[in-house]
Design a protein around this motif. Structure first.
Motif, PDB file in Angstrom:
ATOM      1  N   PRO A 327       0.829  -1.214   0.000  1.00  0.00           N
ATOM      2  CA  PRO A 327       0.000   0.000   0.000  1.00  0.00           C
ATOM      3  C   PRO A 327       0.858   1.256   0.000  1.00  0.00           C
ATOM      4  O   PRO A 327       1.957   1.290   0.556  1.00  0.00           O
ATOM      5  N   ALA A 328       0.357   2.268  -0.661  1.00  0.00           N
ATOM      6  CA  ALA A 328       1.101   3.527  -0.755  1.00  0.00           C
ATOM      7  C   ALA A 328       1.188   4.200   0.609  1.00  0.00           C
ATOM      8  O   ALA A 328       0.268   4.116   1.423  1.00  0.00           O
ATOM      9  N   ASP A 329       2.302   4.876   0.847  1.00  0.00           N
ATOM     10  CA  ASP A 329       2.521   5.609   2.098  1.00  0.00           C
ATOM     11  C   ASP A 329       1.997   7.037   1.968  1.00  0.00           C
ATOM     12  O   ASP A 329       2.701   8.017   2.236  1.00  0.00           O
ATOM     13  N   PHE A 330       0.732   7.161   1.545  1.00  0.00           N
ATOM     14  CA  PHE A 330       0.166   8.490   1.327  1.00  0.00           C
ATOM     15  C   PHE A 330       0.054   9.275   2.625  1.00  0.00           C
ATOM     16  O   PHE A 330       0.382  10.462   2.673  1.00  0.00           O
ATOM     17  N   PHE A 331      -0.385   8.614   3.688  1.00  0.00           N
ATOM     18  CA  PHE A 331      -0.673   9.329   4.933  1.00  0.00           C
ATOM     19  C   PHE A 331       0.577   9.596   5.774  1.00  0.00           C
ATOM     20  O   PHE A 331       0.455  10.142   6.867  1.00  0.00           O
ATOM     21  N   ILE A 332       1.744   9.208   5.294  1.00  0.00           N
ATOM     22  CA  ILE A 332       2.983   9.588   5.962  1.00  0.00           C
ATOM     23  C   ILE A 332       3.963  10.219   4.973  1.00  0.00           C
ATOM     24  O   ILE A 332       5.112  10.477   5.321  1.00  0.00           O
ATOM     25  N   GLY A 333       3.485  10.481   3.751  1.00  0.00           N
ATOM     26  CA  GLY A 333       4.372  10.991   2.716  1.00  0.00           C
ATOM     27  C   GLY A 333       4.331  12.494   2.537  1.00  0.00           C
ATOM     28  O   GLY A 333       5.123  13.035   1.762  1.00  0.00           O
ATOM     29  N   TYR A 334       3.416  13.185   3.229  1.00  0.00           N
ATOM     30  CA  TYR A 334       3.294  14.636   3.079  1.00  0.00           C
ATOM     31  C   TYR A 334       3.320  15.294   4.457  1.00  0.00           C
ATOM     32  O   TYR A 334       2.845  14.713   5.435  1.00  0.00           O
ATOM     33  N   PRO A 335       3.840  16.506   4.531  1.00  0.00           N
ATOM     34  CA  PRO A 335       3.829  17.201   5.837  1.00  0.00           C
ATOM     35  C   PRO A 335       2.485  17.840   6.165  1.00  0.00           C
ATOM     36  O   PRO A 335       2.199  18.087   7.328  1.00  0.00           O
ATOM     37  N   CYS A 463      -7.142   6.775   9.413  1.00  0.00           N
ATOM     38  CA  CYS A 463      -6.341   6.823   8.192  1.00  0.00           C
ATOM     39  C   CYS A 463      -5.319   5.695   8.126  1.00  0.00           C
ATOM     40  O   CYS A 463      -4.851   5.353   7.032  1.00  0.00           O
ATOM     41  N   PHE A 464      -4.962   5.111   9.259  1.00  0.00           N
ATOM     42  CA  PHE A 464      -3.878   4.131   9.296  1.00  0.00           C
ATOM     43  C   PHE A 464      -4.346   2.714   9.603  1.00  0.00           C
ATOM     44  O   PHE A 464      -3.549   1.779   9.509  1.00  0.00           O
ATOM     45  N   GLU A 465      -5.602   2.540   9.964  1.00  0.00           N
ATOM     46  CA  GLU A 465      -6.044   1.238  10.459  1.00  0.00           C
ATOM     47  C   GLU A 465      -5.989   0.147   9.397  1.00  0.00           C
ATOM     48  O   GLU A 465      -5.568  -0.974   9.666  1.00  0.00           O
ATOM     49  N   ASP A 466      -6.400   0.447   8.173  1.00  0.00           N
ATOM     50  CA  ASP A 466      -6.453  -0.564   7.118  1.00  0.00           C
ATOM     51  C   ASP A 466      -5.159  -0.695   6.342  1.00  0.00           C
ATOM     52  O   ASP A 466      -5.057  -1.542   5.448  1.00  0.00           O
ATOM     53  N   ILE A 467      -4.159   0.119   6.641  1.00  0.00           N
ATOM     54  CA  ILE A 467      -2.906   0.110   5.878  1.00  0.00           C
ATOM     55  C   ILE A 467      -1.768  -0.494   6.680  1.00  0.00           C
ATOM     56  O   ILE A 467      -1.005  -1.320   6.165  1.00  0.00           O
ATOM     57  N   TYR A 468      -1.658  -0.109   7.946  1.00  0.00           N
ATOM     58  CA  TYR A 468      -0.548  -0.558   8.784  1.00  0.00           C
ATOM     59  C   TYR A 468      -1.084  -1.427   9.914  1.00  0.00           C
ATOM     60  O   TYR A 468      -2.102  -1.095  10.540  1.00  0.00           O
ATOM     61  N   GLU A 469      -0.401  -2.526  10.160  1.00  0.00           N
ATOM     62  CA  GLU A 469      -0.865  -3.477  11.181  1.00  0.00           C
ATOM     63  C   GLU A 469      -0.864  -2.852  12.571  1.00  0.00           C
ATOM     64  O   GLU A 469      -1.755  -3.102  13.370  1.00  0.00           O
ATOM     65  N   GLY A 470       0.121  -2.055  12.880  1.00  0.00           N
ATOM     66  CA  GLY A 470       0.198  -1.434  14.196  1.00  0.00           C
ATOM     67  C   GLY A 470      -0.510  -0.111  14.302  1.00  0.00           C
ATOM     68  O   GLY A 470      -0.352   0.591  15.319  1.00  0.00           O
ATOM     69  N   GLY A 471      -1.275   0.274  13.281  1.00  0.00           N
ATOM     70  CA  GLY A 471      -1.999   1.530  13.342  1.00  0.00           C
ATOM     71  C   GLY A 471      -1.100   2.740  13.194  1.00  0.00           C
ATOM     72  O   GLY A 471      -0.085   2.721  12.480  1.00  0.00           O
ATOM     73  N   LYS A 472      -1.451   3.800  13.885  1.00  0.00           N
ATOM     74  CA  LYS A 472      -0.738   5.057  13.741  1.00  0.00           C
ATOM     75  C   LYS A 472       0.677   4.981  14.291  1.00  0.00           C
ATOM     76  O   LYS A 472       1.591   5.611  13.745  1.00  0.00           O
TER      77      LYS A 472
END
Length: 576
Positions: A327-335, A463-472
């Motif tokens: 999955p793309a790192d959209f939610f951690i790729g921008y300030p 924003c992070f629940e369905d992308i990263y196993e450990g969440g935010k």
């Protein structure tokens, strides 16, 4: 048949009226995944109108009062109303005023998009050939666009089905590219990216260039071709032709005048650009993802060529492709991020309102925010969140917060063009409301969009629940890892270390120089002191001899001898 009967036609006309149902897109090709929608087109003769399909304009008999509250009534005999009343149908949303009228609903949990096409003939024969250009004679614009879906899909399938092996290769690569695009946030034509038909045309073009490639090799060639494609050169499977039916056909002069960024031309008549929604901002994101995909697949290809790098078990299970479909790192790729919460007073109003706003979000992102603000990059995440993240101070009712969806926009500021320390987004949002959203009809009180700005660390947990196993928490750790591994950041850190080392060396050199200067000053001072002592000794020598003679004379007088005698004795001693 029901419409023909209502029109009072004879039995022969009722029996011969006919009608057909066609499918298009991924379902027609057989590459649909679980949860994907089914694109269908209902083809009817000219005795059926759009009002018969949607049931609009219906006036109930025996009207008692003129209460205008609620949606207008629909004809109970219309197709739309029959579908809505079916017990297995949920989430029924009719969109009659769109450029392509559509009914969208869930039938036993399967999403179906039903289009309507009205031919210019009194009947639809059983042997109706939808691929014949003559079926477009005398049809309106909505019917033309509706029929274009199955016609394009059928022609693409015909162009890639030279052999059964080649067709299966095409289907396999289409599945892979669709999965890659969905995971990387690139699968949405209305949001400015590529849709299903665009992926089909792109893979078919690569298959025409490399007809004997296996699926893995064709996937590598896919990323290589579009990584190096020189836009705005068009992507075409066949040369556009004009059937002389009065319909506009795409041409390069038209594309240059309209400033089409990345044209991809449909093969069926009338040829049209299927990527009109792609902008310079979304093309930048697509190109970056093409380059990343090529790097991943090319590395796997080179490892396979060496023969001793890939794990056979991972190669057999497909784990080697895991990096490509991450999955793309959209939610951690921008300030910086901007959320748009779309709210409505009821569920039905919210669905129709959200569909209208979604079709115009790309104009807000690319045409308004991307062009007028000093941004180096901006990206709209095409997946919605069924939640309301609006500020708690917003005056929203409980129903509005319950019937809301949210989209997120990430952006990066261009510091060289930035003036001041704040971005004014309110003006662009006001223009978006006044020039785009006011076109929706009927605009019910309670329909609105609510923006809110976030920093990357302030984003909500959904924003992070369905992308990263450990969440935010896991997302922030990955963000730190990516920042540390960024080549530009490493280069900046190396430059800072080098500058710090240079300053330290300069300080050491200055200190050494100062020590040498002080040592030289001390040595020069010692030599001057010795010289002064010697000069003083030379100056004092005659005085010391005089004092000595005086002392000897005094001793002579004390012994009874005269000074003259003493001198005479000295002369005698000297003569001896």
């Amino acid at each position: 048949r029901s419409v023909a009967t209502k029109r009072g036609l004879n039995d022969d006309a009722v029996d011969s009226a006919g009608g057909e149902l066609f499918t298009s897109g991924s379902y027609r090709l057989g590459v649909h995944e679980p949860g994907a929608d089914i694109d269908t087109i209902a083809v009817a003769p000219n005795i059926c109108t759009r009002e018969d399909f949607f049931g609009s304009g219906y006036v109930p008999p025996n009207i008692i009062d003129d209460d205008d509250d609620g949606p207008p009534p629909r004809d109970p005999d219309s197709l739309a109303e029959r579908i809505r009343r079916h017990p297995d149908v949920t989430n029924f949303v009719p969109v009659e005023n769109a450029a392509v009228p559509i009914l969208t609903f869930d039938w036993e949990g399967i999403n179906i998009d039903l289009l309507f096409a009205r031919l210019n003939t009194p009947s639809v024969p059983p042997n109706f050939d939808i691929d014949d250009d003559a079926v477009l004679s005398g049809v309106d614009s909505a019917t033309e666009k509706s029929l274009n879906g199955p016609r394009v899909t059928n022609l693409i399938a015909a162009l890639v089905s030279g052999t059964e092996k080649r067709y299966q290769t095409f289907l396999a690569v289409v599945r892979l590219v669709r999965k890659w695009a969905k995971n990387r946030g690139l699968y949405s034509n209305k949001m400015g990216y590529w849709g299903g038909v665009n992926i089909n045309i792109a893979v078919a073009l690569v298959l025409q260039l490399y007809p004997n490639a296996c699926p893995a090799s064709l996937l590598r060639k896919f990323f290589l071709v579009f990584k190096s494609w020189r836009w705005p050169n068009p992507v075409m499977l066949t040369k556009p032709h004009d059937a002389e039916l009065g319909l506009p056909v795409w041409n390069s002069h038209q594309a240059a005048a309209m400033r089409q960024v990345a044209p991809m031309i449909t093969p069926a008549y009338p040829a049209m650009n299927s990527t009109l929604s792609v902008s310079r901002q979304t093309l930048q994101i697509l190109h970056e993802e093409f380059c990343r995909g090529h790097n991943v697949v090319d590395k796997l290809y080179k490892d396979f060529q060496r023969g001793d790098v890939l794990d056979p078990d991972e190669a057999e299970s497909g784990e080697v492709w895991k990096e490509l479909f991450e999955p793309a790192d959209f939610f951690i790729g921008y300030p910086h991020y901007l959320s748009l919460c779309i709210v409505g007073p009821t569920q039905q109003d919210a669905q129709s309102w959200a569909g209208f706003v979604e079709s115009r979000l790309r104009k807000l992102v690319s045409d308004m925010l991307g062009r007028s603000l000093p941004l180096s990059k901006i990206q709209l995440w095409p997946k919605k969140f069924d939640a309301c993240v609006a500020d708690r101070t917003a005056l929203l009712t409980h129903a509005q917060r319950a019937n809301s969806i949210t989209y997120f926009i990430g952006f990066r500021v261009d510091t060289l063009r930035m003036r001041g320390n704040q971005l004014d987004v309110e003006r662009q949002l006001a223009n978006f409301r006044n020039h785009e959203l006011t076109r929706f009809h009927p605009l019910v009180p309670g329909m609105d969009i609510l923006p809110r700005s976030f920093g990357v660390k302030e984003l909500p947990k959904i924003c992070f629940e369905d992308i990263y196993e450990g969440g935010k928490v896991a997302a922030m750790k990955r963000r730190r890892t990516l920042i540390e591994a960024d080549p530009k950041r490493q280069e900046m850190k190396n430059k800072k270390k080098l500058a710090k080392l240079k300053k330290k060396m300069e300080a050491m050199q200055r200190k050494k120089q100062q020590a040498e200067e002080s040592a030289n000053a001390k040595s020069n001072g010692g030599e001057a002191a010795e010289a002064g002592v010697k000069e003083a000794a030379e100056e004092d020598a005659p005085d010391s001899r005089k004092r000595k003679r005086e002392e000897n004379g005094d001793r002579g007088r004390e012994g009874g001898s005269s000074p003259v005698k003493g001198e005479e004795q000295e002369e005698e001693e000297a003569a001896l």
